[in-house]
Design an enzyme around this catalytic site. Sequence first.
Site, PDB file in Angstrom:
ATOM      1  N   ASP A  62       0.799  -1.088  -0.059  1.00 28.67           N
ATOM      2  CA  ASP A  62       0.183  -0.070   0.082  1.00 28.67           C
ATOM      3  C   ASP A  62       0.846   1.077  -0.101  1.00 28.67           C
ATOM      4  OD1 ASP A  62       0.945  -0.452   2.477  1.00 28.67           O
ATOM      5  OD2 ASP A  62      -1.212  -0.803   3.320  1.00 28.67           O
ATOM      6  N   ASN A 128      -7.902  -3.133  14.134  1.00 30.57           N
ATOM      7  CA  ASN A 128      -9.403  -3.445  13.637  1.00 30.57           C
ATOM      8  C   ASN A 128      -9.019  -4.748  12.813  1.00 30.57           C
ATOM      9  OD1 ASN A 128      -8.101  -2.496  11.405  1.00 30.57           O
ATOM     10  ND2 ASN A 128      -9.542  -0.679  11.295  1.00 30.57           N
ATOM     11  N   HIS A 130      -7.279  -5.025   9.869  1.00 30.67           N
ATOM     12  CA  HIS A 130      -6.933  -4.974   8.719  1.00 30.67           C
ATOM     13  C   HIS A 130      -5.850  -5.378   8.076  1.00 30.67           C
ATOM     14  CE1 HIS A 130      -4.862  -0.638   9.393  1.00 30.67           C
ATOM     15  NE2 HIS A 130      -3.898  -1.694   9.353  1.00 30.67           N
ATOM     16  N   GLU A 135      -9.812  -2.016   5.289  1.00 30.92           N
ATOM     17  CA  GLU A 135     -10.382  -1.825   6.436  1.00 30.92           C
ATOM     18  C   GLU A 135     -11.761  -2.960   6.794  1.00 30.92           C
ATOM     19  OE1 GLU A 135      -9.035  -0.355   8.408  1.00 30.92           O
ATOM     20  OE2 GLU A 135      -8.472   1.684   7.672  1.00 30.92           O
TER      21      GLU A 135
HETATM   22  C1  F6R Z   1       1.381  -1.608   6.144  1.00 26.12           C
HETATM   23  C2  F6R Z   1       0.224  -2.220   6.261  1.00 26.12           C
HETATM   24  C3  F6R Z   1      -0.677  -2.307   7.433  1.00 26.12           C
HETATM   25  C4  F6R Z   1       0.049  -2.445   8.778  1.00 26.12           C
HETATM   26  C5  F6R Z   1      -0.760  -2.385   9.860  1.00 26.12           C
HETATM   27  C6  F6R Z   1       0.003  -2.698  10.995  1.00 26.12           C
HETATM   28  O1  F6R Z   1       2.042  -1.640   4.867  1.00 26.12           O
HETATM   29  O2  F6R Z   1      -0.389  -2.880   5.145  1.00 26.12           O
HETATM   30  O3  F6R Z   1      -1.708  -3.115   7.294  1.00 26.12           O
HETATM   31  O4  F6R Z   1       0.776  -3.567   8.462  1.00 26.12           O
HETATM   32  O5  F6R Z   1      -1.317  -1.299   9.902  1.00 26.12           O
HETATM   33  O6  F6R Z   1       0.758  -1.525  11.277  1.00 26.12           O
HETATM   34  P1  F6R Z   1       1.829  -1.645  12.621  1.00 26.12           P
HETATM   35  O7  F6R Z   1       3.139  -2.506  12.224  1.00 26.12           O
HETATM   36  O8  F6R Z   1       2.641  -0.046  12.596  1.00 26.12           O
HETATM   37  O9  F6R Z   1       1.194  -1.769  13.787  1.00 26.12           O
END
Ligand code: F6R
Length: 232
Positions: A62, A128, A130, A135
């Site tokens: 992403d 959540n 994701h 989401e």
């Molecule tokens: C990042 C991504 C997100 C993160 C998730 C956890 O490229 O796709 O899904 O893996 O938000 O983020 P952290 O590791 O910062 O808790």
Amino acid sequence: MRIERFSSQAALYTRAAAIVIEAKQHGATTFGLATGGTMEPLYANICKAAIDFSQCISFNLDEYVGLAATHQQSYAYYMHKHLFHAKPFQASYLPNGLAADPQEEAARYEALLQQHPVDFQLLGIGQNGHIGFNEPGTSFDSVTHLVTLEASTRQANARFFQSIDEVPTQALTMGIQSIMRAKCILLIAVGEAKREALERVLAADYTEEIPATVLAKHPNVIILTDLQERGV
Ligand code: F6R
């Protein structure tokens, strides 16, 4: 799904790097990469390892809409800072957050992904549930698309910005179906904040309301966590 629990994050990240190295030794050439706090210690370990990705290609999950690759909170910048500076790939793809038409950019990125099937995909998980920026409520059939970030996701990511107002409101992300096409997936869930989402995934509570629960249908998923089972 196979879960491995660790009593220390150091041990978890040693194992995570070993899994990536092993995947490459077993012939993986196309790597799906993630960003976020969870991945930083893994990339630090990979940077120190004797592994060469110069014949491999990478796709990131992403990118924020509206941030240039030179912006310090863009995922392009993150990847350069944490991995690519030390371990360059033959080609590294991320969605272009500055594309004039984000929908068109999503279609372009998805077409590239379909040309280069991902062998090995890294995933973090949001509080959540994701994965990527898919989401809750995202269709399990989704491919790369434009998303509006949930308030809770912007709040969780605000720690990387000066203030929450600076956190972009939209992102481009690989879809759930795009992620599920990977041959092997390694998901890392570290810290109490991820407990509830992880427990729902392990309970195979298959629902689009918790995107990561789709992984129960994937044939080759490894989960590494520092969370112990409750009551143990
Ligand atoms: C990042 C991504 C997100 C993160 C998730 C956890 O490229 O796709 O899904 O893996 O938000 O983020 P952290 O590791 O910062 O808790």
